[in-house]
Motif scaffolding. Structure first.
Motif, PDB file in Angstrom:
ATOM      1  N   ASP A  63      -3.277  -9.716   2.511  1.00 44.46           N
ATOM      2  CA  ASP A  63      -3.064  -8.345   2.047  1.00 44.46           C
ATOM      3  C   ASP A  63      -2.151  -8.309   0.826  1.00 44.46           C
ATOM      4  O   ASP A  63      -2.295  -7.441  -0.038  1.00 44.46           O
ATOM      5  CB  ASP A  63      -2.501  -7.472   3.168  1.00 44.46           C
ATOM      6  N   ARG A  64      -1.234  -9.273   0.722  1.00 43.82           N
ATOM      7  CA  ARG A  64      -0.356  -9.317  -0.451  1.00 43.82           C
ATOM      8  C   ARG A  64      -1.102  -9.842  -1.669  1.00 43.82           C
ATOM      9  O   ARG A  64      -0.836  -9.408  -2.795  1.00 43.82           O
ATOM     10  CB  ARG A  64       0.874 -10.162  -0.152  1.00 43.82           C
ATOM     11  N   LEU A  65      -2.021 -10.759  -1.457  1.00 44.12           N
ATOM     12  CA  LEU A  65      -2.871 -11.211  -2.559  1.00 44.12           C
ATOM     13  C   LEU A  65      -3.646 -10.045  -3.141  1.00 44.12           C
ATOM     14  O   LEU A  65      -3.843  -9.932  -4.347  1.00 44.12           O
ATOM     15  CB  LEU A  65      -3.854 -12.279  -2.070  1.00 44.12           C
ATOM     16  N   HIS A  66      -4.089  -9.154  -2.279  1.00 47.30           N
ATOM     17  CA  HIS A  66      -4.943  -8.048  -2.708  1.00 47.30           C
ATOM     18  C   HIS A  66      -4.163  -6.904  -3.337  1.00 47.30           C
ATOM     19  O   HIS A  66      -4.707  -6.191  -4.166  1.00 47.30           O
ATOM     20  CB  HIS A  66      -5.739  -7.519  -1.513  1.00 47.30           C
ATOM     21  N   HIS A  67      -2.908  -6.722  -2.936  1.00 46.73           N
ATOM     22  CA  HIS A  67      -2.245  -5.479  -3.318  1.00 46.73           C
ATOM     23  C   HIS A  67      -0.985  -5.637  -4.166  1.00 46.73           C
ATOM     24  O   HIS A  67      -0.735  -4.806  -5.037  1.00 46.73           O
ATOM     25  CB  HIS A  67      -1.914  -4.665  -2.058  1.00 46.73           C
ATOM     26  N   ASP A  68      -0.174  -6.682  -3.929  1.00 51.45           N
ATOM     27  CA  ASP A  68       1.089  -6.756  -4.667  1.00 51.45           C
ATOM     28  C   ASP A  68       0.872  -6.747  -6.175  1.00 51.45           C
ATOM     29  O   ASP A  68       1.498  -5.977  -6.907  1.00 51.45           O
ATOM     30  CB  ASP A  68       1.857  -8.030  -4.280  1.00 51.45           C
ATOM     31  N   ALA A  69      -0.014  -7.602  -6.670  1.00 49.38           N
ATOM     32  CA  ALA A  69      -0.189  -7.741  -8.118  1.00 49.38           C
ATOM     33  C   ALA A  69      -0.905  -6.559  -8.753  1.00 49.38           C
ATOM     34  O   ALA A  69      -1.038  -6.508  -9.975  1.00 49.38           O
ATOM     35  CB  ALA A  69      -0.929  -9.034  -8.454  1.00 49.38           C
ATOM     36  N   GLU A  70      -1.360  -5.596  -7.928  1.00 49.98           N
ATOM     37  CA  GLU A  70      -1.905  -4.361  -8.484  1.00 49.98           C
ATOM     38  C   GLU A  70      -0.796  -3.338  -8.734  1.00 49.98           C
ATOM     39  O   GLU A  70      -1.069  -2.218  -9.174  1.00 49.98           O
ATOM     40  CB  GLU A  70      -2.942  -3.768  -7.524  1.00 49.98           C
ATOM     41  N   THR A  71       0.444  -3.720  -8.456  1.00 48.88           N
ATOM     42  CA  THR A  71       1.592  -2.832  -8.642  1.00 48.88           C
ATOM     43  C   THR A  71       1.984  -2.848 -10.115  1.00 48.88           C
ATOM     44  O   THR A  71       2.378  -3.869 -10.652  1.00 48.88           O
ATOM     45  CB  THR A  71       2.772  -3.293  -7.762  1.00 48.88           C
ATOM     46  N   ARG A  72       1.892  -1.700 -10.769  1.00 46.39           N
ATOM     47  CA  ARG A  72       2.021  -1.630 -12.217  1.00 46.39           C
ATOM     48  C   ARG A  72       3.451  -1.485 -12.711  1.00 46.39           C
ATOM     49  O   ARG A  72       3.802  -1.973 -13.789  1.00 46.39           O
ATOM     50  CB  ARG A  72       1.239  -0.418 -12.755  1.00 46.39           C
ATOM     51  N   TYR A  73       4.268  -0.765 -11.962  1.00 42.51           N
ATOM     52  CA  TYR A  73       5.543  -0.301 -12.484  1.00 42.51           C
ATOM     53  C   TYR A  73       6.701  -0.981 -11.764  1.00 42.51           C
ATOM     54  O   TYR A  73       6.648  -1.241 -10.554  1.00 42.51           O
ATOM     55  CB  TYR A  73       5.641   1.223 -12.333  1.00 42.51           C
ATOM     56  N   ILE A  74       7.759  -1.264 -12.519  1.00 42.80           N
ATOM     57  CA  ILE A  74       8.887  -2.000 -11.973  1.00 42.80           C
ATOM     58  C   ILE A  74       9.523  -1.280 -10.796  1.00 42.80           C
ATOM     59  O   ILE A  74       9.932  -1.924  -9.820  1.00 42.80           O
ATOM     60  CB  ILE A  74       9.927  -2.290 -13.073  1.00 42.80           C
ATOM     61  N   ASP A  75       9.629   0.039 -10.836  1.00 39.58           N
ATOM     62  CA  ASP A  75      10.244   0.711  -9.697  1.00 39.58           C
ATOM     63  C   ASP A  75       9.450   0.459  -8.414  1.00 39.58           C
ATOM     64  O   ASP A  75      10.027   0.262  -7.342  1.00 39.58           O
ATOM     65  CB  ASP A  75      10.436   2.210  -9.966  1.00 39.58           C
ATOM     66  N   ASP A  76       8.127   0.403  -8.518  1.00 42.65           N
ATOM     67  CA  ASP A  76       7.313   0.122  -7.339  1.00 42.65           C
ATOM     68  C   ASP A  76       7.426  -1.345  -6.908  1.00 42.65           C
ATOM     69  O   ASP A  76       7.394  -1.654  -5.712  1.00 42.65           O
ATOM     70  CB  ASP A  76       5.854   0.480  -7.610  1.00 42.65           C
ATOM     71  N   ILE A  77       7.534  -2.253  -7.879  1.00 44.60           N
ATOM     72  CA  ILE A  77       7.765  -3.662  -7.534  1.00 44.60           C
ATOM     73  C   ILE A  77       9.096  -3.808  -6.798  1.00 44.60           C
ATOM     74  O   ILE A  77       9.179  -4.497  -5.766  1.00 44.60           O
ATOM     75  CB  ILE A  77       7.744  -4.530  -8.804  1.00 44.60           C
ATOM     76  N   LEU A  78      10.134  -3.164  -7.307  1.00 44.06           N
ATOM     77  CA  LEU A  78      11.439  -3.228  -6.647  1.00 44.06           C
ATOM     78  C   LEU A  78      11.388  -2.646  -5.247  1.00 44.06           C
ATOM     79  O   LEU A  78      12.035  -3.166  -4.319  1.00 44.06           O
ATOM     80  CB  LEU A  78      12.480  -2.481  -7.486  1.00 44.06           C
ATOM     81  N   ARG A  79      10.621  -1.594  -5.066  1.00 45.49           N
ATOM     82  CA  ARG A  79      10.493  -0.984  -3.741  1.00 45.49           C
ATOM     83  C   ARG A  79       9.957  -1.995  -2.730  1.00 45.49           C
ATOM     84  O   ARG A  79      10.406  -2.075  -1.585  1.00 45.49           O
ATOM     85  CB  ARG A  79       9.572   0.240  -3.812  1.00 45.49           C
ATOM     86  N   ILE A  80       8.973  -2.769  -3.167  1.00 42.66           N
ATOM     87  CA  ILE A  80       8.395  -3.790  -2.291  1.00 42.66           C
ATOM     88  C   ILE A  80       9.413  -4.896  -2.028  1.00 42.66           C
ATOM     89  O   ILE A  80       9.576  -5.356  -0.886  1.00 42.66           O
ATOM     90  CB  ILE A  80       7.112  -4.359  -2.921  1.00 42.66           C
ATOM     91  N   VAL A  81      10.124  -5.327  -3.077  1.00 43.89           N
ATOM     92  CA  VAL A  81      11.109  -6.404  -2.923  1.00 43.89           C
ATOM     93  C   VAL A  81      12.185  -6.027  -1.909  1.00 43.89           C
ATOM     94  O   VAL A  81      12.491  -6.792  -0.984  1.00 43.89           O
ATOM     95  CB  VAL A  81      11.751  -6.747  -4.291  1.00 43.89           C
ATOM     96  N   VAL A  82      12.778  -4.836  -2.051  1.00 43.15           N
ATOM     97  CA  VAL A  82      13.894  -4.466  -1.175  1.00 43.15           C
ATOM     98  C   VAL A  82      13.415  -4.073   0.216  1.00 43.15           C
ATOM     99  O   VAL A  82      14.178  -4.178   1.189  1.00 43.15           O
ATOM    100  CB  VAL A  82      14.752  -3.348  -1.808  1.00 43.15           C
ATOM    101  N   ALA A  83      12.155  -3.660   0.341  1.00 43.72           N
ATOM    102  CA  ALA A  83      11.622  -3.370   1.677  1.00 43.72           C
ATOM    103  C   ALA A  83      11.490  -4.650   2.491  1.00 43.72           C
ATOM    104  O   ALA A  83      11.629  -4.633   3.724  1.00 43.72           O
ATOM    105  CB  ALA A  83      10.276  -2.669   1.565  1.00 43.72           C
TER     106      ALA A  83
END
Length: 313
Positions: A63-83
């Motif tokens: 699921d991370r292969l399919h969805h993480d790299a579709e994250t466009r914006y840094i704020d959303d990337i950070l949201r995933i990192v801190v979650a």
């Protein structure tokens, strides 16, 4: 290297774009060091490339292969990192807790950190020859940042971990990537056009592995690089302009001959994105050319999730 029109351009690249801004997660940047090399290592320790599982002895969740790299914006990337791990960003994550991205995400996160510190930075799309010894130049993205003494330098945050640098047998400083080891897309195009390099030596993979190589592919990277120089940092599989209007790859791997007017357009784009980049020239070309300027809605050929139209922020 210097940049023409430095005072205006440096202020432009020191400020966040819509893509690089941490937004309401900016408080997580508290405590970050100012040193670019340390920021690159922090970037490396928060992310894992989706093809690096074997290097780390880790199986990346599907699921991370399919969805993480579709994250466009840094704020959303950070949201995933801190979650996945609420620790400060300065603390190294285990591979299972990292954001699963691609080269663009490493380059963009380092760019975001640097801009937050007031350091002019931008991402550059091009081709690296250091992921193997075959002479093939692999599609890649790095960060370009401003050094007060030396001007613009290329940094590859993916190589900031000595384990990764050793794996790829890197013999240079990842914070000062030689410009003959990473060619910005315009330089690759010019090498092809002058006959100094073969079109099939540039791409996502060598010709025997599929159609994603050659003249059309390099042109697409110029389009992405020009956009990034204008602080529009898209996903690598976002298409617009002529590429989105026509299936330039073809379902059977065949590609049509590039029309002469298209070659002439990319000749011009390669000229303004190579060497000493003229800030005014890249701004003018991007603003005035409908085929090169990123529209509000792009066609995203997501590798795992399939093609779809995406409206940008």
């Amino acid at each position: 290297m210097t940049l023409l029109g430095a005072p205006v351009s440096l202020a432009f690249y020191a400020a966040h774009s819509t893509t690089s801004a941490p937004g309401d997660l900016a408080h997580h940047y508290a405590g970050l060091p100012r040193d670019p090399a340390r920021l690159a290592r922090i970037t490396r320790d928060l992310l894992i490339h989706r093809l690096e599982g074997g290097i780390f002895g880790h199986t990346v969740a599907v699921d991370r292969l399919h969805h993480d790299a579709e994250t466009r914006y840094i704020d959303d990337i950070l949201r995933i990192v801190v979650a996945r791990d609420e620790a400060p960003l300065t603390r190294r994550r285990e591979p299972a807790d990292r954001f699963v991205g691609v080269c663009r995400d490493f380059a963009l996160l380092l760019c975001s950190f640097l801009r937050h510190m007031g350091v002019p930075a931008r991402i550059r799309s091009g081709f690296a020859d250091y992921f193997g010894d075959s002479g093939f130049h692999c599609d890649h993205v790095v960060t370009e940042y401003w050094d007060e003494e030396r001007g613009w330098l290329l940094a590859d945050a993916q190589l900031a971990d000595p384990h990764l640098a050793g794996h790829w047998k890197i013999d240079f400083d990842p914070m000062d990537v030689p410009r003959d080891r990473f060619l910005v897309a315009g330089e690759a195009w010019r090498a092809i056009r002058t006959g100094a390099a073969a079109p099939e030596s540039f791409g996502l993979h060598p010709p025997e592995e599929g159609p994603m190589f050659g003249e059309w592919f390099v042109a697409g990277n110029i389009r992405l690089d020009l956009a990034a120089l204008n602080k529009v940092e898209t996903l690598l599989w976002d298409l617009w302009g002529e590429e989105a209007d026509n299936d330039v790859w073809g379902p059977d791997g065949g590609r049509p001959e590039m029309p002469d007017p298209t070659r002439a357009l990319y000749d011009r784009a390669a000229e303004v994105t190579s060497g000493e980049v003229s800030f005014d020239a890249v701004r003018r070309l991007f603003t005035e050319n409908d085929s090169l300027r990123t529209p509000k809605t792009v066609l995203s050929l997501a590798p795992f999730n399939g093609p779809r139209h995406v409206t940008l922020r």
